[in-house]
Scaffold this motif. Sequence first.
Motif, PDB file in Angstrom:
ATOM      1  N   LEU A 104       0.839  -1.185   0.000  1.00 54.68           N
ATOM      2  CA  LEU A 104       0.000   0.000   0.000  1.00 54.68           C
ATOM      3  C   LEU A 104       0.883   1.248   0.000  1.00 54.68           C
ATOM      4  O   LEU A 104       2.046   1.204   0.420  1.00 54.68           O
ATOM      5  N   LEU A 105       0.328   2.328  -0.452  1.00 51.73           N
ATOM      6  CA  LEU A 105       1.032   3.601  -0.475  1.00 51.73           C
ATOM      7  C   LEU A 105       0.726   4.383   0.788  1.00 51.73           C
ATOM      8  O   LEU A 105      -0.395   4.331   1.311  1.00 51.73           O
ATOM      9  N   THR A 106       1.691   5.113   1.292  1.00 55.41           N
ATOM     10  CA  THR A 106       1.473   5.950   2.461  1.00 55.41           C
ATOM     11  C   THR A 106       0.998   7.333   2.007  1.00 55.41           C
ATOM     12  O   THR A 106       0.844   7.596   0.821  1.00 55.41           O
ATOM     13  N   GLY A 107       0.756   8.224   2.961  1.00 56.40           N
ATOM     14  CA  GLY A 107       0.197   9.529   2.621  1.00 56.40           C
ATOM     15  C   GLY A 107       1.052  10.672   3.098  1.00 56.40           C
ATOM     16  O   GLY A 107       2.275  10.676   2.900  1.00 56.40           O
ATOM     17  N   GLU A 108       0.422  11.622   3.785  1.00 53.32           N
ATOM     18  CA  GLU A 108       1.137  12.809   4.226  1.00 53.32           C
ATOM     19  C   GLU A 108       1.795  12.539   5.578  1.00 53.32           C
ATOM     20  O   GLU A 108       1.455  13.117   6.594  1.00 53.32           O
ATOM     21  N   MET A 109       2.744  11.633   5.569  1.00 51.28           N
ATOM     22  CA  MET A 109       3.490  11.306   6.778  1.00 51.28           C
ATOM     23  C   MET A 109       4.973  11.493   6.505  1.00 51.28           C
ATOM     24  O   MET A 109       5.434  11.342   5.371  1.00 51.28           O
ATOM     25  N   VAL A 110       5.718  11.821   7.537  1.00 55.34           N
ATOM     26  CA  VAL A 110       7.174  11.884   7.425  1.00 55.34           C
ATOM     27  C   VAL A 110       7.766  10.870   8.394  1.00 55.34           C
ATOM     28  O   VAL A 110       7.204  10.606   9.457  1.00 55.34           O
ATOM     29  N   TYR A 111       8.911  10.310   8.006  1.00 52.65           N
ATOM     30  CA  TYR A 111       9.525   9.229   8.761  1.00 52.65           C
ATOM     31  C   TYR A 111      11.011   9.523   8.958  1.00 52.65           C
ATOM     32  O   TYR A 111      11.653  10.131   8.093  1.00 52.65           O
ATOM     33  N   PRO A 112      11.582   9.060  10.068  1.00 52.58           N
ATOM     34  CA  PRO A 112      13.005   9.340  10.313  1.00 52.58           C
ATOM     35  C   PRO A 112      13.930   8.738   9.261  1.00 52.58           C
ATOM     36  O   PRO A 112      14.991   9.302   8.972  1.00 52.58           O
ATOM     37  N   TRP A 113      13.549   7.614   8.647  1.00 51.97           N
ATOM     38  CA  TRP A 113      14.422   7.013   7.635  1.00 51.97           C
ATOM     39  C   TRP A 113      14.581   7.899   6.407  1.00 51.97           C
ATOM     40  O   TRP A 113      15.539   7.743   5.647  1.00 51.97           O
ATOM     41  N   MET A 114      13.658   8.844   6.208  1.00 53.39           N
ATOM     42  CA  MET A 114      13.774   9.748   5.074  1.00 53.39           C
ATOM     43  C   MET A 114      15.034  10.594   5.180  1.00 53.39           C
ATOM     44  O   MET A 114      15.638  10.964   4.173  1.00 53.39           O
ATOM     45  N   LEU A 115      15.458  10.883   6.416  1.00 51.96           N
ATOM     46  CA  LEU A 115      16.668  11.672   6.623  1.00 51.96           C
ATOM     47  C   LEU A 115      17.923  10.872   6.318  1.00 51.96           C
ATOM     48  O   LEU A 115      19.013  11.445   6.196  1.00 51.96           O
ATOM     49  N   GLN A 116      17.790   9.565   6.165  1.00 48.20           N
ATOM     50  CA  GLN A 116      18.914   8.710   5.793  1.00 48.20           C
ATOM     51  C   GLN A 116      18.920   8.431   4.297  1.00 48.20           C
ATOM     52  O   GLN A 116      19.973   8.418   3.651  1.00 48.20           O
ATOM     53  N   GLN A 117      17.750   8.224   3.724  1.00 50.10           N
ATOM     54  CA  GLN A 117      17.675   7.782   2.328  1.00 50.10           C
ATOM     55  C   GLN A 117      17.662   8.929   1.320  1.00 50.10           C
ATOM     56  O   GLN A 117      18.016   8.722   0.159  1.00 50.10           O
ATOM     57  N   ILE A 118      17.240  10.107   1.730  1.00 51.96           N
ATOM     58  CA  ILE A 118      17.156  11.240   0.806  1.00 51.96           C
ATOM     59  C   ILE A 118      18.384  12.119   1.024  1.00 51.96           C
ATOM     60  O   ILE A 118      18.573  12.708   2.092  1.00 51.96           O
TER      61      ILE A 118
END
Length: 431
Positions: A322-336
Motif C-alpha cells: 500500500l502507499l502511504t500519505g502525508e506522513m514523514v519518517y526518520p528514515w527519510m533523513l537517511q535515504q534522501i
Amino acid sequence: MTMMDNITQLEGMRCHKHYFTLPLDYAAPQGQTIQVFARELQGLQPGAQNLPLLLYFQGGPGFAAQRPLANGGWIKRALQQYRVLLLDQRGTGLSSPVSYRTLAGLTAVQQAQYLSYFRADNIVRDAEAIRQQLSPQAPWSVLGQSFGGFCILRYLSVAPEGLQQAFITGGIPSLTRSADEVYRATYQRVLSKNREFQRRFPDAPKLLNTLAAHLRQHQEYLPNGDLLTVEMLQLLGIHLGMMQGPEAVYYLLEQALVSGVNGSTLNPLFAEHFTQMLSYHTNPLYVLLHEAIYCQQTSSAWAAHRLRAEYPEFSPEADELLLTGEMVYPWMLQQISNLRPLQECAELLASKQDWPTLYNLQQLAANKVPVAAAIYSDDMYVEREFSLETAAQVANLRYWLTSEYEHNGIRIDGEHILERLIALNNGSQLR
C-alpha cells in the motif's frame, strides 16, 4: 521594506515585488533578521491599485507561494475586488530559504533552534508586521489553503484586529488534539484512499507489487543518486488525496519497468517523473516541521513512524503493498541525500517538548472576524471530523461541507470555490 521599481507584466495582471527585513525572533527584535518576500498582484481594471489587500497563505509547511502564469483560477476572482499578496512563508521561496546548504556551518543544536522559529506562530507575526507596513490604517483579508488555514486560526487567536475577513480551503486544524490522534485518523483515511485507488485501477496492485519485488532484488537509483527503496516508493501515496493525483500515480506505475536484454529494469522516464512528484528533496521544512505543526507543549516523537506499527497493512514488506500519505519518517533523513545532513537536527526537533501553544480557545470562541471555510468531506490530509469539531469552537465561522472536491480543489476550480466562500461571508448562498 523595499519594493522593486520594476513591474512584472503577466497575462491579465501586474506584479510588484516586496522584500521585508523582519526579526527571526520577535522576542528579540534587535537580534538576527531574515528576509521575507511577497508578490503583489493587481488587476488591469481602473482603480485596481487602490483595492484592499488579500493575503494568501500557502499550504505546506515549507512551500513557497505559487508563481502565477496568468490571471486565472482563484486569483481571477480575487482580483475583481482585491490586490492579492502571495507570501513566501519564512524559509521558502525568496524568504531566507532553508536547505542543508543554507544551514551548513551551524551545529545541529543551532539548526534546530533556528528552525523552531519557522512555524505558524512566527509566519503570522511576519504577516502582521507586513500588514502594518502595507496597510497600517486598515485590516486586510486572508485566504489560506491547507496549512495556510492553520496559519489563519493562529492569526485569529493572536491578532484578529489585523483581519477584515478570512477564507479557508481544506485547512481547519484541530485546536487541541495531539499529533498521535491526527496521524491515527490520517492512516485510516489513507487506507480508504488506497482501496478506492485499487477499485478504480484494478491492475494497479499488480503493477505496484511487481515494482516492489523488483526493487527488493535490484538496486535502482534516481537521477539525483538516491537509491529507490520500497519505502520511498510508498511515498507516492501523498498524491492519492489530490484531484487528478490517483491518475498521475497510475500512469506513472504503468511505465515503471521496461524489458531489456538483461531482463526488466527501471524505466529512466519513471525515475525522472518519480523524483519530480516528490518534494522532499527540495522542501526540507516539510519534513523537518511537518509534525511540529500539531505540537503544543509536547513533542511529536516521530508520531507517524511510531503509529505505523498499529497499521501493518502499510509495511514495506506486505504481500499487497500500500502507499502511504502525508506522513514523514526518520528514515527519510537517511535515504534522501538532500536531507541527510539534517538528521541530527530533525531528531532534536522531533523530541522538542516546549513548542508554544498555537491557538487561543477563548479568543476563538469570541471571534468577531467573518470566516468562511470549505471543508472537503473526503479530505485525506485534514480530518473532516476534527475540522467540524473546530468549526463548532470558532464563533462567526460558516462552512461549506462538500464532497465535490479533494484537498487541492482550489487549484482545480479555485474561481468557483472562492466565489462560494465570499458569498458565505456576505451571508448569501450560491448554487
